[in-house]
Design an enzyme around this catalytic site. Structure first.
Site, mmCIF file in Angstrom:
data_model
loop_
_atom_site.group_PDB
_atom_site.id
_atom_site.type_symbol
_atom_site.label_atom_id
_atom_site.label_comp_id
_atom_site.label_asym_id
_atom_site.label_seq_id
_atom_site.Cartn_x
_atom_site.Cartn_y
_atom_site.Cartn_z
ATOM 1 N N TYR A 1 0.822 -1.281 0.240
ATOM 2 C CA TYR A 1 -0.005 -0.090 0.065
ATOM 3 C C TYR A 1 0.939 1.088 -0.082
ATOM 4 O O TYR A 1 0.973 2.111 0.908
ATOM 5 C CB TYR A 1 -0.851 0.101 1.172
ATOM 6 C CG TYR A 1 -1.769 -0.911 1.244
ATOM 7 C CD1 TYR A 1 -2.254 -1.812 0.143
ATOM 8 C CD2 TYR A 1 -2.391 -1.521 2.460
ATOM 9 C CE1 TYR A 1 -3.318 -2.736 0.266
ATOM 10 C CE2 TYR A 1 -3.335 -2.520 2.483
ATOM 11 C CZ TYR A 1 -3.607 -2.995 1.410
ATOM 12 O OH TYR A 1 -4.642 -4.330 1.402
ATOM 13 N N ARG A 2 1.746 1.327 -0.953
ATOM 14 C CA ARG A 2 2.700 2.448 -1.231
ATOM 15 C C ARG A 2 2.023 3.844 -0.821
ATOM 16 O O ARG A 2 0.685 4.174 -1.197
ATOM 17 C CB ARG A 2 3.127 2.402 -2.662
ATOM 18 C CG ARG A 2 4.027 1.231 -3.128
ATOM 19 C CD ARG A 2 5.537 1.654 -2.554
ATOM 20 N NE ARG A 2 6.284 0.625 -3.119
ATOM 21 C CZ ARG A 2 7.622 0.111 -2.613
ATOM 22 N NH1 ARG A 2 7.891 1.045 -1.656
ATOM 23 N NH2 ARG A 2 8.162 -0.810 -3.288
#
Length: 545
Positions: free
Chosen positions: A474-475
């Site tokens: 989940y950059r």
């Protein structure tokens, strides 16, 4: 005088080098280089798409999930290369390195900050899109499968189901995830409490390294193999294949979704869930999806709904017994439960209607394309009800927010934090995914991004600390970014420790060894430690060796 074959080769190299003039386009230089290095039996010309090509936008948009990075103002690649063979990927790396062309690699396009198809810090750039490399070879006798990086996890599930109704694989909830990037970040899913992550169940891999070589587990070595199973995509090479271990699943799997609003004691039930979900029977994965909805009591007002979305590896009778003993507060009934097969349970969790045939998974299409901003957290102590009340108030302030709480515990507690780079293990109660979604492009994007940042700040007292952990798949570029072709170890530590905790330093050492020139880089790639300027200069001079 008869010239030797080596002299002919030298002349050819010289002619090609001369032809690579500054006046030639990046695409022309790249094509010439590909022609020189490619296997002539595998032509590549139809696999290059420039902005002048009618298919360019379709290819660019095909698997991109976050529409924020497809707006006209977002940087676009010089061209997209869609390799047809493993050797095409090799020469793409070789040529991008020799020509100094920055590349991004995309397998499924789910990168939350668009790092697989947009470069905010370095232009020009190209995309190597692995969408045509999607073979899945299942070997039930060996309890394994070799899967290509461009396949979606839904295709993998289907091909396993095609061979057996008692085998599965513990990976993603969203079936359009590309397995290349998915597993490099860890790959959690609805069987993680039973079998761990997808990355915990990898037996072997094939990857193109920074020198254009294809390496398997034996030839890359155990340190390199450790790094690619959870160390995040785009730092160590281009993943071609995973060999995964299949796991047993029962013929009967039970699913349910039960929704409770604030008017139905949602706060008390969620508070209890925090204690129950990580410790309940490991065959049960019960996540909570939290979002505003119209109040049933007053249609002009909104309330908060909490939907308990679950998969149980077993029949409904056993599930009801487990829930009665551990979580009677939810009030689960026989009517809430649906008994089905493992493949249909996967589709249920992914949001497909009940009558959808499994063959739809072969299409590899995303059911989620939005303008959005996301963040993540890990929780180690239950959030008190007062904290939940403040959270509900903030969710009601935003147009279309969404939170998903995924339970940990079970098998996840049996791995040490350093078994693979993914460190979020024993002691983690659950992971939070925060999302805010909108439809008006970049018109009011800042409003929504500001809201989620404020929500993230509000949650600080209730989540993990020192470091505040985050999930690499989940950059979140709010945590920090590399600069153009310059990855500072000190700067990268800020987000590196959040994603990997103490494993970050080990990842840096491996990166320095396998990619000292930082060929594979992006806004949050693992930085190599500095090497001497002379070493780099010597290597760059050998352009066509």
């Amino acid at each position: 005088m008869i010239s030797s074959p080596s002299s002919y080769l030298a002349i050819l190299i010289l002619l090609i080098s001369i032809s690579l003039t500054k006046s030639a386009s990046i695409e022309e230089n790249f094509v010439q280089c590909l022609s020189f290095y490619s296997d002539k039996a595998a032509p590549f010309y139809a696999s290059i798409y420039t902005p002048n090509n009618a298919s360019f936008n379709n290819i660019l948009n095909s698997s991109a999930q976050n529409l924020r990075y497809l707006v006209p103002s977002a940087p676009k690649p010089e061209f997209i290369f869609t390799p047809l063979t493993d050797s095409h990927v090799q020469v793409a790396v070789t040529c991008s390195k020799k020509l100094g062309i920055h590349l991004r690699v995309r397998s499924g396009g789910h990168d939350y900050e668009g790092l697989s198809y947009v470069s905010e810090i370095e232009t020009p750039f190209i995309i190597v899109d692995l969408a045509k490399l999607r073979d899945v070879n299942v070997d039930i006798g060996d309890n394994s499968a070799w899967i290509q990086a461009g396949a979606t996890i839904g295709e993998v599930y289907y091909r396993i189901h095609e061979k057996s109704d008692v085998h599965g694989f513990p990976a993603g909830l969203c079936t359009s995830l590309g397995v290349g990037g998915h597993i490099t970040g860890g790959a959690y899913g609805s069987m993680m409490r039973k079998y761990g992550l997808g990355a915990d169940n990898v037996l072997d891999a094939k990857i193109v390294d920074a020198n254009g070589n294809i390496l398997d587990r034996k030839s890359m070595g155990e340190e390199f193999f450790w790094a690619i199973r959870g160390g995040g995509g785009g730092s160590f090479g281009i993943l071609l294949w995973w060999k995964i271990k299949l796991v047993p699943v029962p013929k009967t799997v039970t699913v349910f979704t039960v929704t409770k609003s604030l008017e139905q004691d949602a706060s008390k039930i969620v508070h209890k869930w925090q204690e129950v979900a990580p410790t309940i029977d490991e065959n049960l994965f019960m996540r909570v999806i939290i979002q505003p909805a119209a109040s049933t009591a007053n249609k002009t007002q909104r309330t908060i709904t909490t939907s308990y979305n679950a998969q149980f590896l077993g029949d409904s009778e056993k599930l009801l017994q487990v829930m009665k003993e551990s979580f009677p507060e939810l009030g689960l009934t026989k009517q809430d439960c649906t008994e089905t097969s493992w493949i249909k349970s996967v589709m249920y969790i992914a949001g497909y209607p009940n009558d959808t045939p499994p063959e739809v998974l072969l299409e590899g299409k995303s059911t989620f394309k939005n303008y959005f901003k996301a963040k993540s957290d890990f929780v180690r102590e239950p959030i008190p009800e007062t904290g939940l009340q403040g959270l509900w108030q903030r969710l009601l302030e935003e147009d279309s927010p969404l939170m998903i709480w995924n339970p940990y515990g079970g098998m996840m507690n049996n791995f040490s934090e350093s078994d693979i780079p993914f460190p979020h293990r024993n002691g983690t109660l659950y992971k939070i995914q925060y999302l805010t979604l909108w439809q008006d492009g970049d018109k009011n994007a800042s409003k929504h991004v500001d809201w989620i940042r404020k929500l993230y700040n509000y949650m600080t007292p209730y989540v993990s600390k020192f470091p505040r952990e985050a999930y690499v798949n989940y950059r979140d570029l709010d945590l920090g970014m590399n600069k153009k072709n310059s990855t500072s170890f000190i700067q990268a530590t800020s987000w590196g420790n959040m994603y990997f905790k103490d494993n970050f330093n080990r990842l840096v050492k491996i990166k320095t060894k396998v990619d000292p020139e930082n060929v594979f880089r992006h806004e949050q790639s693992i930085p190599p430690l500095p090497v001497s300027t002379m070493q780099l200069k010597d290597k760059k001079c050998k352009r066509w060796e």
